[in-house]
Design a protein around this motif. Structure first.
Motif, mmCIF file in Angstrom:
data_model
loop_
_atom_site.group_PDB
_atom_site.id
_atom_site.type_symbol
_atom_site.label_atom_id
_atom_site.label_comp_id
_atom_site.label_asym_id
_atom_site.label_seq_id
_atom_site.Cartn_x
_atom_site.Cartn_y
_atom_site.Cartn_z
ATOM 1 N N GLU A 136 0.827 -1.205 0.000
ATOM 2 C CA GLU A 136 0.000 0.000 0.000
ATOM 3 C C GLU A 136 0.862 1.257 0.000
ATOM 4 O O GLU A 136 0.493 2.286 -0.561
ATOM 5 C CB GLU A 136 -0.936 -0.013 1.208
ATOM 6 C CG GLU A 136 -1.934 1.105 1.194
ATOM 7 C CD GLU A 136 -2.937 1.022 2.326
ATOM 8 O OE1 GLU A 136 -3.773 1.946 2.403
ATOM 9 O OE2 GLU A 136 -2.899 0.068 3.126
ATOM 10 N N LEU A 139 1.576 3.399 -3.131
ATOM 11 C CA LEU A 139 0.586 4.358 -3.628
ATOM 12 C C LEU A 139 0.803 5.758 -3.050
ATOM 13 O O LEU A 139 0.289 6.739 -3.584
ATOM 14 C CB LEU A 139 -0.833 3.886 -3.303
ATOM 15 C CG LEU A 139 -1.198 2.472 -3.762
ATOM 16 C CD1 LEU A 139 -2.661 2.192 -3.463
ATOM 17 C CD2 LEU A 139 -0.890 2.247 -5.226
ATOM 18 N N ARG A 143 -0.499 9.554 -4.291
ATOM 19 C CA ARG A 143 -1.432 10.382 -3.505
ATOM 20 C C ARG A 143 -0.799 11.728 -3.164
ATOM 21 O O ARG A 143 -1.490 12.752 -3.142
ATOM 22 C CB ARG A 143 -1.844 9.637 -2.243
ATOM 23 C CG ARG A 143 -2.768 8.470 -2.536
ATOM 24 C CD ARG A 143 -3.294 7.811 -1.285
ATOM 25 N NE ARG A 143 -4.314 6.837 -1.641
ATOM 26 C CZ ARG A 143 -4.278 5.565 -1.288
ATOM 27 N NH1 ARG A 143 -3.282 5.100 -0.549
ATOM 28 N NH2 ARG A 143 -5.241 4.757 -1.644
ATOM 29 N N SER A 148 -6.228 10.743 -7.087
ATOM 30 C CA SER A 148 -7.301 10.058 -6.371
ATOM 31 C C SER A 148 -7.135 8.549 -6.533
ATOM 32 O O SER A 148 -6.359 8.085 -7.384
ATOM 33 C CB SER A 148 -8.652 10.480 -6.936
ATOM 34 O OG SER A 148 -8.774 10.027 -8.286
ATOM 35 N N ASP A 149 -7.894 7.804 -5.759
ATOM 36 C CA ASP A 149 -7.863 6.355 -5.911
ATOM 37 C C ASP A 149 -8.306 5.937 -7.316
ATOM 38 O O ASP A 149 -7.766 4.989 -7.884
ATOM 39 C CB ASP A 149 -8.740 5.679 -4.860
ATOM 40 C CG ASP A 149 -8.091 5.642 -3.489
ATOM 41 O OD1 ASP A 149 -6.946 6.127 -3.343
ATOM 42 O OD2 ASP A 149 -8.728 5.120 -2.554
ATOM 43 N N GLU A 150 -9.261 6.668 -7.890
ATOM 44 C CA GLU A 150 -9.713 6.366 -9.248
ATOM 45 C C GLU A 150 -8.581 6.587 -10.258
ATOM 46 O O GLU A 150 -8.406 5.788 -11.187
ATOM 47 C CB GLU A 150 -10.931 7.223 -9.603
ATOM 48 C CG GLU A 150 -12.190 6.882 -8.813
ATOM 49 C CD GLU A 150 -12.262 7.516 -7.417
ATOM 50 O OE1 GLU A 150 -13.239 7.259 -6.695
ATOM 51 O OE2 GLU A 150 -11.329 8.282 -7.044
ATOM 52 N N ILE A 152 -5.396 6.434 -9.535
ATOM 53 C CA ILE A 152 -4.394 5.394 -9.266
ATOM 54 C C ILE A 152 -4.802 4.088 -9.938
ATOM 55 O O ILE A 152 -3.956 3.386 -10.517
ATOM 56 C CB ILE A 152 -4.174 5.227 -7.755
ATOM 57 C CG1 ILE A 152 -3.510 6.497 -7.190
ATOM 58 C CG2 ILE A 152 -3.340 3.987 -7.453
ATOM 59 C CD1 ILE A 152 -3.481 6.559 -5.664
#
Length: 184
Positions: A136, A139, A143, A148-150, A152
């Motif tokens: 994790e 990432l 960030r 954003s997570d989208e 990524i």
């Protein structure tokens, strides 16, 4: 010119849907990319092409330039002649910069990139070489540059798509179109 180690079907053999795609490609670029001609041997080709087109040219959270930088870095590391040639051409056309695509292909770690693009290229290289070691924490740099997570997820899709495609094209001897080398 041999464009694949497999048989490349004649256009007359292809479904109407594939012939229509080829016509759109000719209209847009002036030629049919060899990857399309060689992949047309499989009916699943249209699924790959649709996904590739949506990912690389459709609406997304990453810019086309960022995705092309990732594609070149990955393809250079994987020594995929086809993808290096074609995506260097695309990035040159997008940016007007003849040097950046060359550096990304030769040694992406030395490319002078904005922080966000640097984070994306570094992420793509880790996916390429050490995907099994990812945590994790990998990432975090994405960030930190505001992704954003989208976004990524989109970056991971680009990295996975090019690692998959590079291996497939290398395994079957796909050759790039001369147009990628000689475009204006």
């Amino acid at each position: 010119m041999v464009i694949s180690w497999l048989r490349v079907p004649e256009e007359a053999e292809l479904s109407e849907e594939v012939r229509e795609l080829f016509a759109r490609l000719r209209e847009k670029t002036g030629f049919v990319p060899n990857v399309a001609r060689a992949f047309a041997l499989s009916p699943r080709f249209l699924l790959w092409f649709w996904y590739y087109d949506q990912l690389m040219r459709g609406e997304g959270l990453l810019t086309r330039e960022e995705k092309e930088a990732m594609a070149i870095a990955i393809s250079g590391e994987n020594r995929c002649e086809y993808c290096v040639a074609s995506h260097k051409r695309y990035l040159k056309d997008l940016t007007g910069d003849p040097v950046l695509p060359e550096v990304l292909a030769a040694n992406p770690r030395r490319a002078d990139l904005p922080p966000r693009t640097r984070a994306l290229v570094d992420f793509a290289l880790k996916v390429t070489h050490r995907h099994h070691e990812m945590t994790e924490g990998d990432l975090r740099p994405l960030r930190e540059v505001g992704l954003s997570d989208e976004a990524i997820l989109e970056a991971a899709e680009v990295a996975a798509m090019f690692n998959f495609t590079n291996r497939l094209l290398n395994a079957l001897g796909f050759k790039p179109n001369p147009e990628y080398y000689h475009a204006p």
